[in-house]
Design a protein around this motif. Sequence first.
Motif, PDB file in Angstrom:
ATOM      1  N   LYS A   4       1.143  -1.034  -0.153  1.00  0.00           N
ATOM      2  CA  LYS A   4      -0.173  -0.026   0.134  1.00  0.00           C
ATOM      3  C   LYS A   4       0.449   1.439   0.017  1.00  0.00           C
ATOM      4  O   LYS A   4       1.544   0.882   0.741  1.00  0.00           O
ATOM      5  CB  LYS A   4      -0.625   0.113   1.400  1.00  0.00           C
ATOM      6  CG  LYS A   4      -1.651  -0.760   1.118  1.00  0.00           C
ATOM      7  CD  LYS A   4      -2.240  -1.153   2.624  1.00  0.00           C
ATOM      8  CE  LYS A   4      -3.512  -1.950   2.719  1.00  0.00           C
ATOM      9  NZ  LYS A   4      -4.427  -1.613   4.183  1.00  0.00           N
ATOM     10  N   VAL A   6       1.308   5.628   0.197  1.00  0.00           N
ATOM     11  CA  VAL A   6       0.466   6.823  -0.431  1.00  0.00           C
ATOM     12  C   VAL A   6       1.439   7.721  -0.785  1.00  0.00           C
ATOM     13  O   VAL A   6       2.522   7.972   0.365  1.00  0.00           O
ATOM     14  CB  VAL A   6       0.041   7.220   1.104  1.00  0.00           C
ATOM     15  CG1 VAL A   6      -0.722   8.663   0.814  1.00  0.00           C
ATOM     16  CG2 VAL A   6      -1.939   6.621   0.637  1.00  0.00           C
ATOM     17  N   ALA A 167       0.440   4.544 -11.617  1.00  0.00           N
ATOM     18  CA  ALA A 167      -0.142   5.549 -11.252  1.00  0.00           C
ATOM     19  C   ALA A 167      -1.224   6.022 -12.399  1.00  0.00           C
ATOM     20  O   ALA A 167      -0.161   6.514 -13.018  1.00  0.00           O
ATOM     21  CB  ALA A 167       0.457   6.562 -10.316  1.00  0.00           C
ATOM     22  N   SER A 209       1.754  -2.563  -7.251  1.00  0.00           N
ATOM     23  CA  SER A 209       0.725  -1.470  -6.556  1.00  0.00           C
ATOM     24  C   SER A 209       0.179  -0.764  -7.540  1.00  0.00           C
ATOM     25  O   SER A 209       0.905  -0.159  -8.739  1.00  0.00           O
ATOM     26  CB  SER A 209       1.306  -0.854  -5.821  1.00  0.00           C
ATOM     27  OG  SER A 209       1.955  -1.699  -4.404  1.00  0.00           O
ATOM     28  N   LEU A 211      -1.490   2.602  -7.810  1.00  0.00           N
ATOM     29  CA  LEU A 211      -2.317   3.916  -7.362  1.00  0.00           C
ATOM     30  C   LEU A 211      -3.030   4.575  -7.916  1.00  0.00           C
ATOM     31  O   LEU A 211      -3.276   4.718  -9.869  1.00  0.00           O
ATOM     32  CB  LEU A 211      -0.914   4.536  -7.309  1.00  0.00           C
ATOM     33  CG  LEU A 211       0.175   4.360  -6.246  1.00  0.00           C
ATOM     34  CD1 LEU A 211       1.171   5.401  -5.939  1.00  0.00           C
ATOM     35  CD2 LEU A 211      -0.127   3.184  -5.224  1.00  0.00           C
ATOM     36  N   GLY A 232      -3.814   2.597  -3.224  1.00  0.00           N
ATOM     37  CA  GLY A 232      -2.906   3.955  -2.651  1.00  0.00           C
ATOM     38  C   GLY A 232      -3.051   4.659  -3.287  1.00  0.00           C
ATOM     39  O   GLY A 232      -3.515   5.116  -4.581  1.00  0.00           O
TER      40      GLY A 232
END
Length: 253
Positions: A4, A6, A167, A209, A211, A232
């Motif tokens: 995760k 941020v 992302a 991941s 995002l 995230g």
Amino acid sequence: MPQKIVAANWKMNLNFQEANALISEVTNILKDEKRNNSEVIFAVPFVYIHYLSNFLKNSSFAIGAQNCSEYEKGAYTGEISAQMLASVGAKWVIVGHSERRLYYLETHRMIAEKIQRALQAGLKVIFCCGESLEIRNKNEHIVYVQNQLEGSLSELSAEQIRNLVIAYEPVWAIGTGRNATADQAQEMHALIRIYLKKKFGDEIAQNTSILYGGSVNAQNAQSLFACPDVDGGLVGGASLKAREFAEIVKTYN
Ligand code: PGA
């Protein structure tokens, strides 16, 4: 399980004093926050990387850059190489942000080169993709994002992709206050994961991941982060406000 994450993207904001004040305040609010398999990254302007990475040394927070050169070194006046970033303490670099694609005419190939340079220098990469409103209105967003992925990631090895996160940032949601809905984000994230599975196999797809970015704030973070394929966020405007950014991180924990 994907990690995760941020990540704050400060963009071209804050002078040095303001940058110090912001990072002190955010890290102070979050200092007792327990985090499990999660990472908080500050992607800051180049000139603050050295100082801020020292400031965060021995903490659980990481510093990243917002761009790097596609070249290794040499006569490229004004450019900053991935090796330079690593040598001053950056752990991450954002590559392929839509603002760079749009204002600095970065192509799929340039972005692919930047990713190679970054990985060679030992940096981890946040690779950005996402469609404009025009593309979405034409209902071409899925093919468009697939082309972005294929255009810049297809030459990576499975080993390399382990050091990359994606992302998804729809351009129409960046800085507009109009975030994608949880359903819109989930749809695109699931498609990105399918692409990863086809290209790199199931294990990579399950562990990369993905995002979401685009007008993430303390109010909408919960519903976005609750999506099964959202791991995230990449946060611009809201990362410039200490309490709000800390709130987003806490929401995720
Ligand atoms: P925003 O920016 O949160 O201000 O929309 C996100 C980004 O550009 O990474």
